[in-house]
Design a protein around this motif. Structure first.
Motif, PDB file in Angstrom:
ATOM      1  N   THR A 160       1.659   9.937   6.665  1.00 56.40           N
ATOM      2  CA  THR A 160       1.065   8.602   6.583  1.00 56.40           C
ATOM      3  C   THR A 160       0.963   8.132   5.142  1.00 56.40           C
ATOM      4  OG1 THR A 160      -0.215   8.998   8.608  1.00 56.40           O
ATOM      5  CG2 THR A 160      -0.941   7.197   7.192  1.00 56.40           C
ATOM      6  N   VAL A 161       0.513   9.023   4.255  1.00 57.48           N
ATOM      7  CA  VAL A 161       0.415   8.675   2.835  1.00 57.48           C
ATOM      8  C   VAL A 161       1.791   8.322   2.279  1.00 57.48           C
ATOM      9  CG1 VAL A 161      -0.163   9.540   0.536  1.00 57.48           C
ATOM     10  CG2 VAL A 161      -1.636  10.086   2.474  1.00 57.48           C
ATOM     11  N   LEU A 162       2.782   9.152   2.570  1.00 56.33           N
ATOM     12  CA  LEU A 162       4.139   8.886   2.073  1.00 56.33           C
ATOM     13  C   LEU A 162       4.681   7.577   2.642  1.00 56.33           C
ATOM     14  CD1 LEU A 162       5.709  12.476   2.299  1.00 56.33           C
ATOM     15  CD2 LEU A 162       4.959  11.260   0.246  1.00 56.33           C
ATOM     16  N   SER A 163       4.417   7.310   3.907  1.00 60.80           N
ATOM     17  CA  SER A 163       4.899   6.068   4.527  1.00 60.80           C
ATOM     18  C   SER A 163       4.241   4.846   3.901  1.00 60.80           C
ATOM     19  CB  SER A 163       4.639   6.097   6.039  1.00 60.80           C
ATOM     20  OG  SER A 163       5.351   7.133   6.666  1.00 60.80           O
ATOM     21  N   VAL A 164       2.953   4.950   3.607  1.00 58.22           N
ATOM     22  CA  VAL A 164       2.261   3.844   2.943  1.00 58.22           C
ATOM     23  C   VAL A 164       2.906   3.566   1.584  1.00 58.22           C
ATOM     24  CG1 VAL A 164       0.107   3.156   1.827  1.00 58.22           C
ATOM     25  CG2 VAL A 164       0.054   4.157   4.117  1.00 58.22           C
ATOM     26  N   ILE A 165       3.175   4.615   0.834  1.00 57.36           N
ATOM     27  CA  ILE A 165       3.789   4.456  -0.489  1.00 57.36           C
ATOM     28  C   ILE A 165       5.168   3.824  -0.368  1.00 57.36           C
ATOM     29  CG2 ILE A 165       4.698   5.709  -2.481  1.00 57.36           C
ATOM     30  CD1 ILE A 165       2.445   7.741  -2.070  1.00 57.36           C
ATOM     31  N   TRP A 166       5.982   4.321   0.571  1.00 56.13           N
ATOM     32  CA  TRP A 166       7.341   3.790   0.723  1.00 56.13           C
ATOM     33  C   TRP A 166       7.325   2.344   1.207  1.00 56.13           C
ATOM     34  CZ3 TRP A 166       8.788   8.778   3.794  1.00 56.13           C
ATOM     35  CH2 TRP A 166       9.005   9.828   2.887  1.00 56.13           C
ATOM     36  N   ASP A 167       6.527   2.048   2.219  1.00 54.48           N
ATOM     37  CA  ASP A 167       6.563   0.717   2.823  1.00 54.48           C
ATOM     38  C   ASP A 167       5.874  -0.336   1.964  1.00 54.48           C
ATOM     39  OD1 ASP A 167       7.893   1.861   4.911  1.00 54.48           O
ATOM     40  OD2 ASP A 167       6.147   2.036   6.219  1.00 54.48           O
ATOM     41  N   PHE A 168       4.963   0.099   1.111  1.00 52.22           N
ATOM     42  CA  PHE A 168       4.277  -0.852   0.242  1.00 52.22           C
ATOM     43  C   PHE A 168       5.198  -1.384  -0.839  1.00 52.22           C
ATOM     44  CE2 PHE A 168       0.992  -2.418  -2.645  1.00 52.22           C
ATOM     45  CZ  PHE A 168       0.065  -2.940  -1.754  1.00 52.22           C
ATOM     46  N   GLN A 169       6.239  -0.630  -1.168  1.00 54.02           N
ATOM     47  CA  GLN A 169       7.130  -1.047  -2.246  1.00 54.02           C
ATOM     48  C   GLN A 169       8.536  -1.381  -1.746  1.00 54.02           C
ATOM     49  OE1 GLN A 169       7.286   2.150  -5.065  1.00 54.02           O
ATOM     50  NE2 GLN A 169       7.448   3.725  -3.512  1.00 54.02           N
ATOM     51  N   VAL A 170       8.637  -1.819  -0.482  1.00 53.83           N
ATOM     52  CA  VAL A 170       9.935  -2.216   0.062  1.00 53.83           C
ATOM     53  C   VAL A 170      10.510  -3.364  -0.760  1.00 53.83           C
ATOM     54  CG1 VAL A 170      11.017  -3.390   2.013  1.00 53.83           C
ATOM     55  CG2 VAL A 170       9.553  -1.410   2.407  1.00 53.83           C
ATOM     56  N   PHE A 171      11.766  -3.219  -1.150  1.00 57.66           N
ATOM     57  CA  PHE A 171      12.426  -4.254  -1.941  1.00 57.66           C
ATOM     58  C   PHE A 171      13.833  -4.546  -1.434  1.00 57.66           C
ATOM     59  CE2 PHE A 171      15.265  -5.546  -5.353  1.00 57.66           C
ATOM     60  CZ  PHE A 171      14.602  -6.628  -5.900  1.00 57.66           C
ATOM     61  N   ASN A 172      14.671  -3.506  -1.340  1.00 58.66           N
ATOM     62  CA  ASN A 172      16.084  -3.709  -1.023  1.00 58.66           C
ATOM     63  C   ASN A 172      16.291  -4.459   0.281  1.00 58.66           C
ATOM     64  OD1 ASN A 172      16.927  -2.369  -3.333  1.00 58.66           O
ATOM     65  ND2 ASN A 172      17.050  -0.379  -2.323  1.00 58.66           N
ATOM     66  N   GLN A 173      15.534  -4.086   1.312  1.00 55.22           N
ATOM     67  CA  GLN A 173      15.731  -4.708   2.615  1.00 55.22           C
ATOM     68  C   GLN A 173      15.436  -6.202   2.569  1.00 55.22           C
ATOM     69  OE1 GLN A 173      14.111  -1.952   1.954  1.00 55.22           O
ATOM     70  NE2 GLN A 173      14.512  -0.342   3.452  1.00 55.22           N
ATOM     71  N   VAL A 174      14.348  -6.576   1.900  1.00 56.79           N
ATOM     72  CA  VAL A 174      13.987  -7.992   1.798  1.00 56.79           C
ATOM     73  C   VAL A 174      15.000  -8.741   0.945  1.00 56.79           C
ATOM     74  CG1 VAL A 174      12.217  -9.611   1.024  1.00 56.79           C
ATOM     75  CG2 VAL A 174      11.544  -7.459   2.088  1.00 56.79           C
ATOM     76  N   TRP A 175      15.379  -8.135  -0.155  1.00 57.67           N
ATOM     77  CA  TRP A 175      16.249  -8.812  -1.120  1.00 57.67           C
ATOM     78  C   TRP A 175      17.646  -9.033  -0.556  1.00 57.67           C
ATOM     79  CZ3 TRP A 175      15.037 -11.182  -5.551  1.00 57.67           C
ATOM     80  CH2 TRP A 175      16.070 -11.539  -6.414  1.00 57.67           C
ATOM     81  N   VAL A 176      18.257  -7.979  -0.027  1.00 59.53           N
ATOM     82  CA  VAL A 176      19.646  -8.062   0.433  1.00 59.53           C
ATOM     83  C   VAL A 176      19.758  -8.886   1.712  1.00 59.53           C
ATOM     84  CG1 VAL A 176      21.634  -6.714   1.225  1.00 59.53           C
ATOM     85  CG2 VAL A 176      20.225  -5.868  -0.670  1.00 59.53           C
ATOM     86  N   MET A 177      18.806  -8.719   2.636  1.00 54.81           N
ATOM     87  CA  MET A 177      18.907  -9.422   3.908  1.00 54.81           C
ATOM     88  C   MET A 177      18.650 -10.912   3.771  1.00 54.81           C
ATOM     89  SD  MET A 177      17.443  -6.734   6.733  1.00 54.81           S
ATOM     90  CE  MET A 177      18.670  -7.193   7.962  1.00 54.81           C
TER      91      MET A 177
END
Length: 279
Positions: A204-221
């Motif tokens: 859960t901690v790792l997922s929070v860290i990863w999902d809080f800093q999502v960039f590539n998916q938003v930018w490219v799509m």
């Protein structure tokens, strides 16, 4: 541990210190070219913290991360349970599929999903009879696609890790629960879930860290030009820095992100420590 610590300080420590330094400076394109910057103290932080748009982006980021984490952990736990119950061959097939998904580079995965939801030739629109529906015209449906990409990419690690943890639960405990009259759901809730709680908390901690800093998916799509309704904190920081040449403001946003993630991580670690799961 000294070599590993030294490498981490070199790779992460200096960039973070430099980021913190820039966040206290007026650092734009002119300063980038001349190498001279002006110290402005907390002005950059005052600017973003007094901006209602910053808080709107922050709320959107928190909600986005929460939804992604909940879906990732929930679906991952269900798939892990499924892997634990099916036959050996079915488990091997599912594991192979998950490994292939895990091995797919992030940009390649985003490109595949873009093909799937393309408003002219996408198979999703054809299957559901949506015509030339553009999923990214509406932020709700657009973020739905982005969430699907993020969860899809995160599931392999979460599922395989949880399956490994579930496999380590002593069969004697489950057998004792059945003898005491517990059904499958009760055995999972009172035996399996507490046993895998440390791993579940870490994921859960790792997922929070990863999902809080999502960039590539938003930018490219969004064709490398996301509208303001698609801004997450990572995207907003990038736009301020490299789109508006306001590196000081962008650095301040990034520092706030780091502090928020550190705060969330410390809460989880303290809970684990109090529960005796971390010594």
């Amino acid at each position: 541990m000294a070599p590993a610590v030294a490498v981490m300080l070199l790779i992460l420590g200096y960039p973070l210190l430099r980021l913190l330094e820039v966040s206290f400076q007026q650092y734009g394109l002119r300063q980038l070219l001349t190498g001279e910057s002006q110290w402005v103290g907390f002005d950059n932080y005052s600017t973003i913290l007094s901006d209602s748009f910053f808080w709107q982006v922050t709320l959107r980021t928190v909600v986005f991360a929460a939804v992604n984490v909940a879906l990732t952990i929930g679906i991952g736990l269900a798939l892990a349970q499924l892997m634990h119950r099916v036959s050996h061959w079915a488990r091997m097939v599912l594991t192979t599929v998950l490994v292939f998904v895990w091995a797919t580079p992030g940009i390649v995965a985003v490109t595949i999903w873009l093909w799937l939801v393309d408003y002219q030739y996408g198979i999703v629109n054809s299957l559901f009879g949506l015509g030339n529906h553009n999923w990214f015209d509406n932020p709700w449906s657009g973020f739905g696609v982005i969430t699907a990409v993020v969860v899809w990419g995160a599931l392999p690690f979460v599922t395989i890790t949880l399956h490994a943890a579930i496999s380590q639960v002593p069969s004697e405990l489950l057998e004792a629960a059945r003898i005491d009259g517990a059904n499958g759901r009760q055995a999972f809730r009172h035996v399996t879930l507490p046993a895998v709680a440390p791993v579940l908390t870490l994921l859960t901690v790792l997922s929070v860290i990863w999902d809080f800093q999502v960039f590539n998916q938003v930018w490219v799509m969004n064709g490398n030009q996301p509208g303001e309704s698609y801004y997450l904190l990572g995207v907003y920081s990038y736009i301020q820095s490299f789109g508006g040449s306001s590196y000081g403001t962008g650095a301040a946003i990034a520092v706030v992100m780091v502090l928020m993630l550190m705060g969330a991580s410390m809460v989880y670690v303290r809970r684990m420590t109090r529960a005796g799961e971390v010594t």
